[in-house]
Design a protein around this motif. Sequence first.
Motif, PDB file in Angstrom:
ATOM      1  N   GLY A  31     126.947  15.382  14.614  1.00  0.00           N
ATOM      2  CA  GLY A  31     127.364  16.778  14.475  1.00  0.00           C
ATOM      3  C   GLY A  31     128.595  16.863  13.590  1.00  0.00           C
ATOM      4  O   GLY A  31     128.789  16.042  12.687  1.00  0.00           O
ATOM      5  N   ASN A  32     129.466  17.832  13.843  1.00  0.00           N
ATOM      6  CA  ASN A  32     130.674  17.999  13.029  1.00  0.00           C
ATOM      7  C   ASN A  32     131.625  16.821  13.145  1.00  0.00           C
ATOM      8  O   ASN A  32     132.174  16.352  12.148  1.00  0.00           O
ATOM      9  CB  ASN A  32     131.400  19.294  13.424  1.00  0.00           C
ATOM     10  N   LYS A  58     122.937  16.794  11.808  1.00  0.00           N
ATOM     11  CA  LYS A  58     123.425  17.865  10.937  1.00  0.00           C
ATOM     12  C   LYS A  58     122.959  17.605   9.499  1.00  0.00           C
ATOM     13  O   LYS A  58     122.916  16.458   9.047  1.00  0.00           O
ATOM     14  CB  LYS A  58     124.953  17.901  11.010  1.00  0.00           C
ATOM     15  N   GLU A  59     122.635  18.681   8.784  1.00  0.00           N
ATOM     16  CA  GLU A  59     122.099  18.546   7.417  1.00  0.00           C
ATOM     17  C   GLU A  59     123.108  17.880   6.483  1.00  0.00           C
ATOM     18  O   GLU A  59     122.737  17.108   5.600  1.00  0.00           O
ATOM     19  CB  GLU A  59     121.713  19.933   6.875  1.00  0.00           C
TER      20      GLU A  59
END
Length: 495
Positions: A31-32, A58-59
């Motif tokens: 994720g982030n 996440k992209e």
Amino acid sequence: METTNTVTVKNNLYPVFLKLEELRVLLVGAGNVGLEKLHSLLANSPNAAVTIVAPVVKEDVRRLVWKHPSCEIVQKAFEETDLENKDLVILATDDHKLHEKVRVLAKAKGLLVNVADTPDLCDFYLGSIVQKGNLKVAISTNGKSPTAAKRIKEVLHDALPDELDEVIENLHKVRNKLNGNFEYKVKKLNSITKVLVENDRVGTEKKWKKVATYSLLAFALMLIGHFIFSYIPFRQIANDTVTFYQTLDKNFHWLMLAGFLAQLVDGALGMGYGVTSATVLLSAGVSPAAISGAVHTAEVFSSAASGYSHYRFGNVNKKLFKALVIPGVIGAILGAVLLTWLGNKDAFWLRALLACYTLFLGVKFLINAFREQRQQKKFKRYSALAGAGGFLDSFGGGGWGPLVTTTLINKGRSPKYVIGSVSLTEFFVTLASAFTFFTLLGVTHWQVIVALMLGGFIAAPIAAKLAGKMPRKTAFILLGILVIIWSLRILVKVF
């Protein structure tokens, strides 16, 4: 008597630099937080072998991995078998129970673990890193404050000059050339670097010589002044001065203020001389023709003072200056010749294209002001950028600062050294442009030129002192606003 012992808490971490391309890293989470950890790893070790395990990816993580073939994504929930054949483990999810579970399993296998935002579970920390070529400085706050580490990183990144890498390369070459045993090498290196200490002593001696020289000059000037005032009455000098002042343009003080403000903005931010001076001069009622001719001529002298001030304050990167100066001068001469041949009408359309590009850069500045600073790819097209900047500055009536300064800072270079180097280069570019125009067209409006010069000379050292001192966010916002105003002003004039 009772004695109280105060225990000072110290940072007992031992710093090391790992060859990540020779280790196998497991990153749990995509994720982030996972993206931030992965970006940190790959920014410093582009060939690091990292396996990312997460059920949702996440992209941005996918895009980053696509650029680094040494990494792989395994989209699934964590399993104990993921720890096999790994050397380091980094946990970056929002599941604290998972972190505790993985840490226990990893410790059982003798693996070192880093857990995001949980210092108590970490065997090592990922510090903030400053890099200048081969020099790399890692910063640790003992896990207390990553934000403080980031701010210290920004300060060091601006404070350490880019030339440090060249110093390291030169010392490496000296070290390789030295023959003999270790004791001989140390003595030889001491003799080579001793000059650095001696220079300080010589510098002190020079200061006293300067004091003596200036004292003699002051005494000589006093004698000369005595003889002058003995033969020419002081009252006559005062009357002649008042008479001369009355012959000056009634707006002379406003013209000086325009030169002062224009140089203050240009020297501190690396652009804006033309915009600021033209705005003040228009407010004072100076004609557009006088503004156009005078600003470019006065800018030669003000840029000389600005460049010298930046050089004296250590704001100039010599390698960057050398890369910009010759292409910039050539571009300025070509632009001036072409403009004289074609006339002002055709130049407006080129200025419109430049204004569109700088408008985009100005918006990008405002966006970057609110983003975390990221390592940019190394910029290499200095000759093309300087040539285009010099050409547009002459042909389009301005654009050296907005084009060159904004492009280099947006590419990740230190604002302090970009502004200093571009300001010094601007003197040679503006001189080449003004000399070409003077040869082909002549020069007028000397009072406006003198007023702008005087104001610029006063502001130049102040602006050089301010360069790079503003916080990054503030500087980016001011630069963005200035570039957007400059761009919109050009577009309004054209359309």
